[in-house]
Structures are given as C-alpha cells and as structure tokens.
Enzyme design. Structure first.
Site, PDB file in Angstrom:
ATOM      1  CE  LYS A  25      -4.155  -1.823   2.200  1.00  0.00           C
ATOM      2  NZ  LYS A  25      -3.823  -3.233   2.003  1.00  0.00           N
ATOM      3  CG  ASP A  81      -2.845  -3.890  -2.009  1.00  0.00           C
ATOM      4  OD1 ASP A  81      -3.210  -4.641  -2.930  1.00  0.00           O
ATOM      5  OD2 ASP A  81      -2.509  -4.301  -0.882  1.00  0.00           O
ATOM      6  CG  MET A  82      -7.168   1.669  -5.739  1.00  0.00           C
ATOM      7  SD  MET A  82      -5.976   2.899  -6.335  1.00  0.00           S
ATOM      8  CE  MET A  82      -5.549   2.211  -7.945  1.00  0.00           C
ATOM      9  NE  ARG A 102      -6.027  -8.802  -5.272  1.00  0.00           N
ATOM     10  CZ  ARG A 102      -6.889  -8.427  -4.321  1.00  0.00           C
ATOM     11  NH1 ARG A 102      -7.285  -7.160  -4.236  1.00  0.00           N
ATOM     12  NH2 ARG A 102      -7.347  -9.316  -3.457  1.00  0.00           N
ATOM     13  CE  LYS A 107     -18.834  -8.099  -5.856  1.00  0.00           C
ATOM     14  NZ  LYS A 107     -19.960  -8.613  -5.035  1.00  0.00           N
ATOM     15  CB  ALA A 127     -13.701  -3.003   0.979  1.00  0.00           C
ATOM     16  CG  HIS A 142     -14.192 -14.142  -1.431  1.00  0.00           C
ATOM     17  ND1 HIS A 142     -13.843 -12.853  -1.126  1.00  0.00           N
ATOM     18  CD2 HIS A 142     -13.097 -14.910  -1.159  1.00  0.00           C
ATOM     19  CE1 HIS A 142     -12.594 -12.834  -0.681  1.00  0.00           C
ATOM     20  NE2 HIS A 142     -12.118 -14.054  -0.699  1.00  0.00           N
ATOM     21  NE  ARG A 183      -7.501   0.764   9.017  1.00  0.00           N
ATOM     22  CZ  ARG A 183      -6.421   0.476   9.735  1.00  0.00           C
ATOM     23  NH1 ARG A 183      -6.350   0.832  11.003  1.00  0.00           N
ATOM     24  NH2 ARG A 183      -5.408  -0.164   9.192  1.00  0.00           N
ATOM     25  NE  ARG A 184     -11.023  -7.144   3.588  1.00  0.00           N
ATOM     26  CZ  ARG A 184     -10.138  -6.659   2.721  1.00  0.00           C
ATOM     27  NH1 ARG A 184      -9.128  -5.930   3.151  1.00  0.00           N
ATOM     28  NH2 ARG A 184     -10.266  -6.889   1.437  1.00  0.00           N
TER      29      ARG A 184
END
Length: 311
Positions: free
Chosen positions: A97, A131-132, A183, A186, A188, A226, A287-288
């Site tokens: 990140k 990562d985004m 990659r 969706k 989050a 998933h 946080r996720r």
C-alpha cells in the site's frame, strides 16, 4: 451506520486491542483471516497454501503512516519479506500500500521508497502488486504506476482496480493499452455516490464489464472475488472465448471461502490467496469490517457455506 461507527471506534480503542491480543479465543478467531504477527508465521501460512497447490501474495499490514520513520520501517520490512521469499523458495509475491510507504507524507519521497523495494524485487524476480486504497489516493496511485513503476519495472509490478469506482472503466482501458497487470476487486471503502456506485447490482455489473475486458485483452488479470455469481460468469466467459486457465488467476482472501478455493484449484484454475500478517492485524480487521459492515454477515455466511460444503 451504528455498526460502522462501533467498528471504527473499536479499531482505535487500545483497551480492546490489548484484550483481543491477550485473549486466546479472540486470537484464534482472528487467525482465521490473518496469518499471525510475524514474517515466520506468514511464511508458514504460505507453505500450507503451497502444499495445496495454491499461490500467495504476502501483505504486511499497516497503512496511512503518519511519520517517516514508520514508512522507512515498513519499506525495510517489505524488503525483508522479499528476501525471505527468495531464501525459502515459496511461491509468493508481495502486495504494498502506498500510504504505508509515505504517500500522504510526500509523493516524491514515497516514490523513492517504492523504487528502492521494487529494484530489490526485480533483482530477486519477485512480483509486487501496488494495492488500491480509498478514492482520494486513486489518482496518485495510478500516476505513480503509469509514470514511474510500470515503464521501468514492467511485469515485475501490477496494480489494483476497484469496480465500484465510476472512473474504473477508463482506468482499465488505459492499463490494457499499457499491457499492465491488473487485479480486479469490487472495492471496500465507504465512498460518496458521485465517486462510486452505491448499489450492489451496479457494482457487480461494473465488475462483469471490467473482467470481460481484462480477460479478453489484458495481461494475466487477477479476478479477485468470493462472489459465486461473478465467478460463474467468469467461468462462462472464458469457456465461451476459449481462454485457457494459464491466462489469468482467481484471487481470494486468506481464510475466506476455502471450499471455493479448493474447488477452483481442482478444476484446474490458478488460485492465489492474499495473506495479511503483522502486528496491525486488529485495526486491519476492524477497519475492513467498518468499511462495509455487510462484510460481517459475509464472513459469517462464508464460514457457513464452507462448513456445509464439507463432507
């Protein structure tokens, strides 16, 4: 909203963190989704995945650093992770990140940190995914990737695109033109309506459109989901267009839908598992979940689905 606020509060509450880290049952539950606090524990998790013919992407937890010393420490730990992958010979790459490398502190300084670890990764022949994060970082992340990283490091690096962002169709076309490795997930983070699709149906529709473009014209795309309907649509598309399994891979989170990971692997598809580790696992989990409280129900359903599918 109440649940989201509660989860965010818990993510910052040191007393709760101390309890969770000291409670055997809580740690056992957390270990389902995070591969421990040390690099050794992460390598052990990768070895277990590798024994089941599953690839991995190691992610040192921690983001949005507020001090340069934190970013330097994180950079050095990622370099140590690269060295350990090379030493052990495990089948793994690394996810990074940019806010962990200092993006919110100084763009140029962050770029130099990432360049140092990318140079090391190229020497070792290890792939690094950028990562985004939230939408406020999207433009700077893609700018660094397009202007600095991909031109110099090529297929040693790749980036993440989130299907719920309204800008993603344009971003995907630019990345396809550059033949960059993408990659697709969706997304989050909680984003405003002018920036991101809000309805699940819109996000999924965007995801399908992007995955079809990437599968047809992209460079070894990673389909990160998933969601059973999205996976089924992926399988239908590759069958209809004679796209062989070696042209792409599925990616999933550590500990989530292991039944589905096994099925896809048995069916001959490449599967890579995102393996987070490090001392920041508790804030990461909270946080996720806070980013999308529906993830709480999703994780519960994931465990139920996996349990029901096993003999």
């Amino acid at each position: 909203m109440i649940l989201r606020s509660a989860l965010l509060w818990l993510s910052e509450h040191q007393g709760t963190f101390d309890f969770v880290r000291g409670n055997a049952l809580a740690r056992r539950m957390a270990s389902r989704f995070v591969a421990g606090e040390t690099l050794d524990s992460a390598i052990d998790a990768v070895r277990r995945l590798e024994a089941n013919k599953t690839k991995a992407s190691l992610d040192l937890l921690g983001e949005s650093v507020s001090e340069r010393e934190e970013a330097v420490r994180a950079r050095d730990e990622v370099i140590d992770t690269l060295d350990r992958i090379a030493e052990t010979g495990v089948d793994a790459n690394v996810s990074v990140k940019l806010t962990q490398m200092g993006l919110d502190l100084d763009y140029e300084w962050c770029a130099s940190n990432v360049h140092e670890l990318m140079t090391h990764a190229r020497q070792l022949g290890i792939f690094v995914r950028i990562d985004m994060e939230s939408s406020q970082h999207t433009e700077r992340t893609l700018r660094l990737f397009h202007e600095r990283l991909h031109p110099e490091f090529g297929d040693t690096t790749g980036v993440v695109i989130q299907s719920y962002l309204r800008r993603s169709a344009k971003d995907v076309e630019e990345l396809i033109s550059a033949q960059a490795r993408v990659r697709l997930c969706k997304g989050a983070y909680a984003e405003p309506p002018e920036v991101a699709f809000q309805r699940r149906e819109e996000v999924s529709k965007s995801y399908v459109g992007l995955l079809e473009r990437l599968l047809a014209n992209g460079n070894y795309p990673a389909i990160a989901t998933h969601d059973d309907p999205l996976i089924e649509q992926t399988l239908q598309f590759v069958k209809a267009h004679d796209i062989p399994p070696e042209r792409f891979e599925f990616q999933m989170l550590y500990g989530v839908r292991r039944d589905l990971q096994e099925k896809l692997r048995r069916d001959g598809f490449n599967v890579r598992v995102y393996v987070p580790f490090g001392t920041h696992w508790y804030p990461y989990l909270m946080r996720r979940l806070a980013e999308r409280p529906a993830n709480v129900a999703f994780m519960v359903m994931s465990l139920l689905k996996e349990g029901l599918s096993r003999p």
